[in-house]
Design a protein around this motif. Structure first.
Motif, PDB file in Angstrom:
ATOM      1  N   ARG A 200      42.183 -59.073 -24.629  1.00  0.00           N
ATOM      2  CA  ARG A 200      42.806 -60.209 -23.943  1.00  0.00           C
ATOM      3  C   ARG A 200      42.186 -61.539 -24.420  1.00  0.00           C
ATOM      4  NH1 ARG A 200      44.537 -60.098 -18.547  1.00  0.00           N
ATOM      5  NH2 ARG A 200      42.716 -61.346 -17.965  1.00  0.00           N
ATOM      6  N   PRO A 201      42.630 -62.086 -25.556  1.00  0.00           N
ATOM      7  CA  PRO A 201      42.215 -63.440 -25.935  1.00  0.00           C
ATOM      8  C   PRO A 201      43.039 -64.468 -25.169  1.00  0.00           C
ATOM      9  CG  PRO A 201      43.675 -62.545 -27.596  1.00  0.00           C
ATOM     10  CD  PRO A 201      43.490 -61.448 -26.573  1.00  0.00           C
ATOM     11  N   TRP A 202      42.487 -65.671 -25.010  1.00  0.00           N
ATOM     12  CA  TRP A 202      43.228 -66.689 -24.261  1.00  0.00           C
ATOM     13  C   TRP A 202      43.034 -68.077 -24.845  1.00  0.00           C
ATOM     14  CZ3 TRP A 202      39.587 -63.700 -21.332  1.00  0.00           C
ATOM     15  CH2 TRP A 202      38.328 -64.287 -21.191  1.00  0.00           C
ATOM     16  N   ILE A 203      43.943 -68.959 -24.435  1.00  0.00           N
ATOM     17  CA  ILE A 203      43.885 -70.383 -24.744  1.00  0.00           C
ATOM     18  C   ILE A 203      43.806 -71.136 -23.425  1.00  0.00           C
ATOM     19  CG2 ILE A 203      45.088 -72.349 -25.771  1.00  0.00           C
ATOM     20  CD1 ILE A 203      46.517 -70.353 -27.610  1.00  0.00           C
ATOM     21  N   MET A 222      37.730 -64.584 -24.923  1.00  0.00           N
ATOM     22  CA  MET A 222      38.385 -63.288 -25.098  1.00  0.00           C
ATOM     23  C   MET A 222      37.691 -62.257 -24.231  1.00  0.00           C
ATOM     24  SD  MET A 222      38.949 -61.143 -28.630  1.00  0.00           S
ATOM     25  CE  MET A 222      39.804 -59.562 -28.631  1.00  0.00           C
ATOM     26  N   GLU A 223      38.481 -61.305 -23.776  1.00  0.00           N
ATOM     27  CA  GLU A 223      37.952 -60.197 -22.985  1.00  0.00           C
ATOM     28  C   GLU A 223      38.397 -58.886 -23.607  1.00  0.00           C
ATOM     29  OE1 GLU A 223      37.848 -59.072 -18.271  1.00  0.00           O
ATOM     30  OE2 GLU A 223      39.807 -59.602 -19.123  1.00  0.00           O
ATOM     31  N   GLY A 224      37.503 -57.898 -23.605  1.00  0.00           N
ATOM     32  CA  GLY A 224      37.842 -56.552 -24.035  1.00  0.00           C
ATOM     33  C   GLY A 224      37.479 -55.552 -22.957  1.00  0.00           C
ATOM     34  N   ILE A 225      38.342 -54.560 -22.738  1.00  0.00           N
ATOM     35  CA  ILE A 225      38.121 -53.545 -21.704  1.00  0.00           C
ATOM     36  C   ILE A 225      38.327 -52.170 -22.349  1.00  0.00           C
ATOM     37  CG2 ILE A 225      38.808 -52.668 -19.444  1.00  0.00           C
ATOM     38  CD1 ILE A 225      40.182 -55.521 -19.103  1.00  0.00           C
ATOM     39  N   VAL A 226      37.312 -51.321 -22.274  1.00  0.00           N
ATOM     40  CA  VAL A 226      37.389 -49.965 -22.821  1.00  0.00           C
ATOM     41  C   VAL A 226      37.084 -48.988 -21.691  1.00  0.00           C
ATOM     42  CG1 VAL A 226      36.466 -48.334 -24.497  1.00  0.00           C
ATOM     43  CG2 VAL A 226      36.618 -50.773 -25.083  1.00  0.00           C
ATOM     44  N   THR A 227      37.963 -48.012 -21.501  1.00  0.00           N
ATOM     45  CA  THR A 227      37.723 -46.984 -20.483  1.00  0.00           C
ATOM     46  C   THR A 227      37.723 -45.607 -21.139  1.00  0.00           C
ATOM     47  OG1 THR A 227      40.054 -46.575 -19.893  1.00  0.00           O
ATOM     48  CG2 THR A 227      38.932 -48.408 -18.770  1.00  0.00           C
ATOM     49  N   ARG A 228      36.871 -44.737 -20.590  1.00  0.00           N
ATOM     50  CA  ARG A 228      36.775 -43.351 -21.080  1.00  0.00           C
ATOM     51  C   ARG A 228      36.734 -42.429 -19.880  1.00  0.00           C
ATOM     52  NH1 ARG A 228      36.904 -38.594 -22.853  1.00  0.00           N
ATOM     53  NH2 ARG A 228      35.597 -37.824 -24.557  1.00  0.00           N
ATOM     54  N   GLN A 229      37.739 -41.555 -19.802  1.00  0.00           N
ATOM     55  CA  GLN A 229      37.809 -40.575 -18.722  1.00  0.00           C
ATOM     56  C   GLN A 229      37.019 -39.332 -19.104  1.00  0.00           C
ATOM     57  OE1 GLN A 229      41.802 -39.383 -17.684  1.00  0.00           O
ATOM     58  NE2 GLN A 229      41.077 -37.588 -16.564  1.00  0.00           N
ATOM     59  N   LEU A 230      36.137 -38.898 -18.199  1.00  0.00           N
ATOM     60  CA  LEU A 230      35.342 -37.686 -18.385  1.00  0.00           C
ATOM     61  C   LEU A 230      35.556 -36.800 -17.159  1.00  0.00           C
ATOM     62  CD1 LEU A 230      32.046 -39.378 -19.639  1.00  0.00           C
ATOM     63  CD2 LEU A 230      33.675 -38.098 -21.051  1.00  0.00           C
ATOM     64  N   GLY A 231      36.551 -35.925 -17.229  1.00  0.00           N
ATOM     65  CA  GLY A 231      36.900 -35.131 -16.062  1.00  0.00           C
ATOM     66  C   GLY A 231      37.412 -36.034 -14.952  1.00  0.00           C
ATOM     67  N   ASN A 232      36.763 -35.979 -13.772  1.00  0.00           N
ATOM     68  CA  ASN A 232      37.130 -36.851 -12.663  1.00  0.00           C
ATOM     69  C   ASN A 232      36.269 -38.115 -12.612  1.00  0.00           C
ATOM     70  OD1 ASN A 232      39.212 -35.235 -11.716  1.00  0.00           O
ATOM     71  ND2 ASN A 232      37.842 -34.018 -10.420  1.00  0.00           N
ATOM     72  N   GLU A 238      33.406 -53.575 -19.897  1.00  0.00           N
ATOM     73  CA  GLU A 238      34.142 -54.833 -19.950  1.00  0.00           C
ATOM     74  C   GLU A 238      33.250 -55.889 -20.586  1.00  0.00           C
ATOM     75  OE1 GLU A 238      35.883 -55.900 -16.068  1.00  0.00           O
ATOM     76  OE2 GLU A 238      35.171 -53.931 -15.415  1.00  0.00           O
ATOM     77  N   GLY A 239      33.802 -56.651 -21.509  1.00  0.00           N
ATOM     78  CA  GLY A 239      33.016 -57.685 -22.157  1.00  0.00           C
ATOM     79  C   GLY A 239      33.831 -58.935 -22.409  1.00  0.00           C
ATOM     80  N   THR A 240      33.174 -60.090 -22.291  1.00  0.00           N
ATOM     81  CA  THR A 240      33.781 -61.351 -22.698  1.00  0.00           C
ATOM     82  C   THR A 240      32.902 -61.971 -23.782  1.00  0.00           C
ATOM     83  OG1 THR A 240      32.586 -62.689 -21.058  1.00  0.00           O
ATOM     84  CG2 THR A 240      34.680 -61.704 -20.364  1.00  0.00           C
ATOM     85  N   HIS A 241      33.505 -62.821 -24.606  1.00  0.00           N
ATOM     86  CA  HIS A 241      32.724 -63.456 -25.677  1.00  0.00           C
ATOM     87  C   HIS A 241      33.316 -64.824 -25.996  1.00  0.00           C
ATOM     88  CE1 HIS A 241      30.679 -64.033 -29.592  1.00  0.00           C
ATOM     89  NE2 HIS A 241      29.759 -63.257 -29.043  1.00  0.00           N
ATOM     90  N   SER A 242      32.428 -65.729 -26.381  1.00  0.00           N
ATOM     91  CA  SER A 242      32.835 -67.097 -26.707  1.00  0.00           C
ATOM     92  C   SER A 242      33.528 -67.200 -28.062  1.00  0.00           C
ATOM     93  CB  SER A 242      31.612 -68.012 -26.695  1.00  0.00           C
ATOM     94  OG  SER A 242      30.682 -67.590 -27.680  1.00  0.00           O
ATOM     95  N   LEU A 243      33.467 -66.127 -28.865  1.00  0.00           N
ATOM     96  CA  LEU A 243      33.976 -66.138 -30.241  1.00  0.00           C
ATOM     97  C   LEU A 243      33.303 -67.232 -31.068  1.00  0.00           C
ATOM     98  CD1 LEU A 243      37.790 -65.467 -29.693  1.00  0.00           C
ATOM     99  CD2 LEU A 243      35.921 -63.836 -30.006  1.00  0.00           C
ATOM    100  N   ARG A 244      32.061 -67.489 -30.726  1.00  0.00           N
ATOM    101  CA  ARG A 244      31.210 -68.420 -31.477  1.00  0.00           C
ATOM    102  C   ARG A 244      29.878 -67.735 -31.751  1.00  0.00           C
ATOM    103  NH1 ARG A 244      35.518 -70.302 -31.371  1.00  0.00           N
ATOM    104  NH2 ARG A 244      36.191 -72.443 -30.933  1.00  0.00           N
ATOM    105  N   PHE A 245      29.123 -68.252 -32.724  1.00  0.00           N
ATOM    106  CA  PHE A 245      27.844 -67.658 -33.064  1.00  0.00           C
ATOM    107  C   PHE A 245      26.767 -68.728 -33.036  1.00  0.00           C
ATOM    108  CE2 PHE A 245      31.167 -65.018 -34.879  1.00  0.00           C
ATOM    109  CZ  PHE A 245      30.805 -63.764 -34.382  1.00  0.00           C
ATOM    110  N   GLY A 246      25.536 -68.331 -33.271  1.00  0.00           N
ATOM    111  CA  GLY A 246      24.439 -69.281 -33.148  1.00  0.00           C
ATOM    112  C   GLY A 246      24.159 -69.577 -31.684  1.00  0.00           C
TER     113      GLY A 246
END
Length: 299
Positions: A200-203, A222-232, A238-246
């Motif tokens: 989910r990137p945004w302006i 920007m936001e990224g969401i990763v889910t992993r199902q392990l049985g029940n 969940e992570g957000t990032h500025s898309l900048r470095f330094g």
């Protein structure tokens, strides 16, 4: 503030009237759902318009502890700086409700649907008896969402949907603690067996009176969401990032574990580190641990 609070009430009324007496709110046929089941992508998952369904997680974190309580919130706008420290506990309760409803199916295009959604997250100083247990911060987030359903193979995953939303988020408070911003958020979501990935990137839409300058450099772009199902069980990152470095390399990470208790009631444990857990904390870094109960998760 009053207009914001009218949104969930209107959605609930409309959804309740449309659902009828034989179908409860948030009807679910399985503990975990595919993207098609959540967003009515395939014909067998169509539920009809104006039916209230889950959006983001709905939970209550009974105890949430922070390593650094933000007792004197300070925006980079000098008009939005608390005049004196607030009497706050490091431990509090947090809850979130979130729902959506489809209002137009096949809007302009065959597989393009128009949705409205509402999310509310509240941090409650319920253990702070000395200050009459106030609500420290509540964030209100209504959205208008365009979602296009598809099935496209990508890197071993099925890309199931893409779209964008217009999102307003605010805390409904007055100076100097008011915080708000508007965004256009783009989204892509894909899945494979027990995995789901959402990007989910945004302006940001510029404001005439910026209550939270440089929010993108702290909360992120920007936001990224990763889910992993392990049985029940369900593991979520969940992570957000500025898309900048330094020096502007900032954002946040939230790791969650959901485990079964009874039926659709699940235990919820999470660890958070970074900026922007709430709007008032957009430029405040902290580490938090929470334990609670969950009714709806990301899948």
């Amino acid at each position: 503030m009053k207009n914001i609070l009218l949104i969930p009430a209107l959605l609930l009324c409309a959804g309740s009237l449309a659902q009828g007496k034989d179908r409860p709110l948030f009807v679910r046929d399985s503990l975990f759902q595919t993207l098609s089941e959540r967003w009515e992508i395939d014909p067998e998952h169509y539920l009809g318009n104006f039916r209230i369904t889950p959006y983001k997680p709905t939970y209550i974190v009974l105890t949430r502890w922070t390593s650094d309580t933000n007792r004197q919130p300070a925006s980079f706008n000098p008009d939005y700086v608390a005049e004196s420290p607030l009497d706050l506990n490091a431990t509090e309760l947090r809850f979130q409700i979130s729902f959506k409803t489809k209002i137009i199916r096949s809007f302009l295009l065959r597989n393009l649907d128009l949705w409205v959604a509402y999310t509310q997250k509240s941090h409650w100083q319920v253990y702070n008896a000395e200050t009459s247990r106030p609500f420290r911060e509540t964030n209100y987030e209504p959205e208008l969402i365009l979602n296009y359903g598809m099935r496209v193979p990508v890197l071993g995953f099925d890309l199931r949907m893409a779209g964008l939303s217009f999102t307003h988020q605010s805390n409904g408070r007055s100076l100097p603690l008011s915080r708000s911003w508007n965004r256009i958020i783009f989204h892509l979501a894909m899945e494979r067996e027990n995995w789901q990935v959402t990007l989910r990137p945004w302006i940001r839409i510029p404001d005439s009176d910026d209550e939270n300058p440089l929010i993108e450099d702290y909360y992120g772009r920007m936001e990224g969401i990763v889910t992993r199902q392990l049985g029940n069980h369900l593991i979520t990152l969940e992570g957000t990032h500025s898309l900048r470095f330094g020096p502007d390399n900032r954002g946040s990470l939230r790791l969650g574990w959901v485990f079964p208790i009874d039926g659709f009631l699940r235990g919820h444990i999470e660890v958070f580190e970074g900026y922007g857990e709430t709007l008032i904390d957009y430029n405040h870094r902290q580490f938090t641990i929470g334990l609670g109960l969950s009714l709806v998760e990301w899948r």
